[in-house]
Write a protein that holds these residues in place. Sequence first.
Motif, PDB file in Angstrom:
ATOM      1  N   ASN A  93       0.807  -1.049   0.078  1.00 38.76           N
ATOM      2  CA  ASN A  93       0.203  -0.081   0.442  1.00 38.76           C
ATOM      3  C   ASN A  93       1.161   1.211  -0.174  1.00 38.76           C
ATOM      4  OD1 ASN A  93      -2.110  -1.851   0.117  1.00 38.76           O
ATOM      5  ND2 ASN A  93      -2.456  -1.566   1.941  1.00 38.76           N
ATOM      6  N   ASP A  94       1.161   1.751   1.153  1.00 38.53           N
ATOM      7  CA  ASP A  94       1.053   3.418   1.453  1.00 38.53           C
ATOM      8  C   ASP A  94       3.062   3.601   1.105  1.00 38.53           C
ATOM      9  OD1 ASP A  94      -0.501   3.422   1.433  1.00 38.53           O
ATOM     10  OD2 ASP A  94      -0.432   4.219   4.242  1.00 38.53           O
ATOM     11  N   PHE A  95       3.552   1.770   1.370  1.00 41.66           N
ATOM     12  CA  PHE A  95       4.878   2.422   1.469  1.00 41.66           C
ATOM     13  C   PHE A  95       5.708   1.021   0.108  1.00 41.66           C
ATOM     14  CE2 PHE A  95       4.743   3.994   5.347  1.00 41.66           C
ATOM     15  CZ  PHE A  95       5.773   5.127   5.657  1.00 41.66           C
ATOM     16  N   ILE A  96       4.813   0.866  -0.870  1.00 41.61           N
ATOM     17  CA  ILE A  96       4.905   0.058  -2.256  1.00 41.61           C
ATOM     18  C   ILE A  96       6.667   0.399  -2.546  1.00 41.61           C
ATOM     19  CG2 ILE A  96       3.758   1.666  -3.297  1.00 41.61           C
ATOM     20  CD1 ILE A  96       2.952  -1.744  -4.354  1.00 41.61           C
ATOM     21  N   PHE A  97       6.224   1.472  -2.749  1.00 38.36           N
ATOM     22  CA  PHE A  97       7.938   2.485  -3.235  1.00 38.36           C
ATOM     23  C   PHE A  97       8.676   2.573  -2.826  1.00 38.36           C
ATOM     24  CE2 PHE A  97      10.506   6.831  -4.631  1.00 38.36           C
ATOM     25  CZ  PHE A  97      10.199   6.196  -5.660  1.00 38.36           C
ATOM     26  N   SER A  98       8.531   1.932  -1.148  1.00 42.11           N
ATOM     27  CA  SER A  98      10.214   1.500  -0.752  1.00 42.11           C
ATOM     28  C   SER A  98      10.880   0.456  -1.557  1.00 42.11           C
ATOM     29  CB  SER A  98       9.813   1.555   1.003  1.00 42.11           C
ATOM     30  OG  SER A  98       9.039   2.557   0.671  1.00 42.11           O
ATOM     31  N   ILE A  99       9.530  -0.432  -1.114  1.00 46.04           N
ATOM     32  CA  ILE A  99       9.550  -2.869  -1.895  1.00 46.04           C
ATOM     33  C   ILE A  99      10.655  -2.059  -3.613  1.00 46.04           C
ATOM     34  CG2 ILE A  99       9.254  -4.136  -2.352  1.00 46.04           C
ATOM     35  CD1 ILE A  99       8.965  -3.505   0.726  1.00 46.04           C
TER      36      ILE A  99
END
Length: 351
Positions: free
Chosen positions: A243-249
């Motif tokens: 969700n919100d932290f998919i850019f981290s992955i």
Amino acid sequence: MFLSIIGIFFVHSAGSYWSEVHYKGQMPFALKQAAYLIVGIVGAFIIQKASFIRSDGFWRGLYIVAILMLIGVLIPGIGVVRNGSQSWISLGFMNFQPAELAKIAVLGVLANSLANVKNSRMKMYIQSGLLLLLPIGFIMVQPDFGSAFVLVVAVFFLLFAAGLPFKFFLWIGMSGIIAFVLLIVSAPYRLVRIQAFLDPWNDPLGSGFQAIQSLLAIGPAGLFGFGYGNSRQKFLYLPEPQNDFIFSILLEESGFIGGFIIVLAFLTFFSTSFSMAARAKTRERQLMIIGFTSLLAVQTFLNMGVVTGLLPVTGVTLPFISYGGSSLVMTWGIIGIILNLAQETEKEGRR
């Protein structure tokens, strides 16, 4: 389309283990996201061809529907509570977030209102304030500070494009600072988030947990990352990484190069949309394209800022890429609106 397809791949990578642990036996996140994408594309195609998009009555009606849904989501038994916020309505096959519809409705009706105001700045101020404050109030009650912030900043850009004087924005800025302080004082958890932003290591297993885990995903990734599917933080370190932290992955697996490509794709999209606004033949269509493009741009910047530690943690999805039916379908709805207005502009130019 490129960003949405990338989103499906990384929703699969980021959410596979989380889905196995928390939603075993249910449809995988990636398949749901693909289904949402199909719905969004079909919706965008219909909207692109629809003449009612250019009707003032349509936007007024949509605004009323959005307000009613914002009220409905606060009624026990109708609204669904997730992560402490009562922001969703269950439709059975998906949870719908009325705030997503409210963003579109507010910007559409406000753009129409600003385009039709003649020689009366006071009337413009009053209309803008009334049209914005009502939905913002309902969104904050949920509470959903992220959606409210994105909408307010997008409206700020819309008002700037409408030609309001600098002193107006000066007063708005001062009022915003006061309101921001009051919001923090009224809800202690917001102060905790600010403290976690300034020093996440002060509470590494509590308020600073998400920020730290996000940085631990991004920091070691280097230029090329660990490779698709090889994220370590998705194994229950980052909460709901799809969700919100998919850019981290995404950064952890594809590195700086992958992140640069995604940022470049977003910048290309925004610059193209703003150029469509510049070519618009009517003030109304120009303001609408600017408003909707600003909405997606602000949300993108806020999500990336949170993930990279530049901004305090708040729950905002990354357009096209984050998992979620409401976000993806409404984003593609905006695409349909922009294409509709741009198509009409091209037709008028040929005439």
